[in-house]
Design an enzyme around this catalytic site. Structure first.
Site, PDB file in Angstrom:
ATOM      1  N   GLN A  79       2.654   4.372  -2.066  1.00 55.06           N
ATOM      2  CA  GLN A  79       2.475   2.931  -2.216  1.00 55.06           C
ATOM      3  C   GLN A  79       3.482   2.156  -1.354  1.00 55.06           C
ATOM      4  OE1 GLN A  79       0.313   0.848  -3.618  1.00 55.06           O
ATOM      5  NE2 GLN A  79      -1.021   2.528  -4.257  1.00 55.06           N
ATOM      6  N   SER A  80       3.818   2.708  -0.205  1.00 54.98           N
ATOM      7  CA  SER A  80       4.807   2.094   0.688  1.00 54.98           C
ATOM      8  C   SER A  80       4.371   0.723   1.205  1.00 54.98           C
ATOM      9  CB  SER A  80       5.050   3.027   1.880  1.00 54.98           C
ATOM     10  OG  SER A  80       5.771   2.369   2.897  1.00 54.98           O
ATOM     11  N   ASN A  81       5.202  -0.277   0.960  1.00 56.04           N
ATOM     12  CA  ASN A  81       4.970  -1.608   1.531  1.00 56.04           C
ATOM     13  C   ASN A  81       5.105  -1.578   3.050  1.00 56.04           C
ATOM     14  OD1 ASN A  81       4.769  -3.103  -1.036  1.00 56.04           O
ATOM     15  ND2 ASN A  81       6.920  -2.577  -1.264  1.00 56.04           N
TER      16      ASN A  81
END
Length: 333
Positions: A79-81
């Protein structure tokens, strides 16, 4: 004058800066010496590119294009921004993007991962054990793309290196203008820290600009000793790469590692309660991976009197909304 390198204009900046007076008033009832809390809205640097990562990518992607690269490889959690911002900006710039994602949580097609897919990024999922050999993964994919005649540009996790650091040197200059407009001299600039790049940029930016505020990162993983090493590595690389005259031994790298919670990407119920309370009180949305932990920690420290004597505190909202959507089941009403 700060000698900035070339960049792309990708962020919607300057971002808003305003006081959270309802929260400050509420806390003043519990802490007799409560500072006024301000917020820098870097969650509004864009729409699908929102958050702190786009500031770093203005410099990193400019460097990639200047070197004639057509393929971007980068890495992060599922879920890396950062990876989401790279995927979207890569599509905007006509670049192929390959994301190496650590499956620290179940890779459901929601939140940031959904946007990665919509943007057409190539995605490779790896276990936490496989991710320990990240350098080897980068090298393997670079070799494969080179054999296809593609020119690769690798961006480290979080966009944190000497080039990406410029994004938050520029943000420090923007903050200085905000302080001048509001006629304040904050004692602290607080933010969530995960890969260390934002912390490194703000730390040297404030030093170069002569700002007296202490930059303090609230860790979302690892510990304060790790961040001191990590931030110093980025700063040393930046100094060597750009020949910046700064006394590194006089920099104070401050990290609070008391609010990490169960693990990276995992937050306790108290953080989700804070997210709900602030959204209803001020209309500001935090996330449970980064800003929720840091904001919760800051508020707890204010209640404990740690910031006694400070007139103003600034919280840099580094984004993360899409990561919140991936954990919406923990916000049950």
């Amino acid at each position: 004058m700060i000698p900035y390198p070339k960049k792309l204009n990708l962020a919607q900046a300057p971002t808003p800066f305003h006081a959270l007076d309802r929260l400050s008033e509420q806390l003043a009832k519990r802490a007799s010496d409560c500072p006024r809390i301000w917020i820098k809205r870097d969650d509004q640097t864009g729409c699908v590119t929102s958050g702190n990562k786009v500031r770093k990518l203005e410099y990193l992607l400019a460097d990639a294009l200047a070197k004639g690269c057509d393929t971007i490889i980068t890495s992060g959690g599922v879920q890396s921004n950062h990876c989401r911002a790279v995927a979207i900006l890569g599509a905007q710039l006509g670049l192929k993007v390959h994301l190496l994602l650590r499956s620290d949580i179940e890779p459901q097609p929601v939140g940031n991962l959904l946007l990665d897919q919509l943007a057409g990024a190539t995605i490779s999922h790896y276990s936490q054990q496989e991710f320990k050999q990240l350098d080897g993964l980068f090298e393997s994919w670079q070799t494969q793309y080179a054999a296809q005649g593609r020119c690769c540009y690798s961006i480290p996790t979080g966009g944190s290196n000497g080039t990406g650091l410029w994004g938050y040197v520029a943000a420090a200059e923007e903050l200085m203008a905000d302080f001048s407009t509001e006629k304040i001299e904050p004692s602290y600039i607080i933010h969530a820290t995960g890969s260390g790049g934002t912390q490194a940029g703000l730390t040297v930016g404030c030093k170069l600009l002569g700002l007296s505020a202490q930059v303090e990162g609230y860790a979302v993983c690892d510990n304060s000793a790790y961040f001191e090493r990590r931030v110093l590595e980025d700063i040393q690389q930046w100094i060597k790469q750009y020949q910046i005259p700064i006394e590194i031994e006089r920099l104070k790298i401050a990290t609070n590692d008391g609010y990490i919670g169960p693990d990276y990407g995992l937050a306790g119920p108290e953080v989700f309660a804070m997210i709900k309370d602030l959204a209803a009180l001020e209309g500001v949305i935090l996330d449970p991976v980064y800003t929720g932990k840091a904001f919760y920690g800051m508020v707890e420290e204010i209640k404990a009197g740690r910031y006694s004597g400070a007139s103003d505190i600034v919280f840099v909202h580094t984004g993360g909304l899409f990561g919140l959507l991936a954990q919406q089941d923990k916000l049950a009403y």
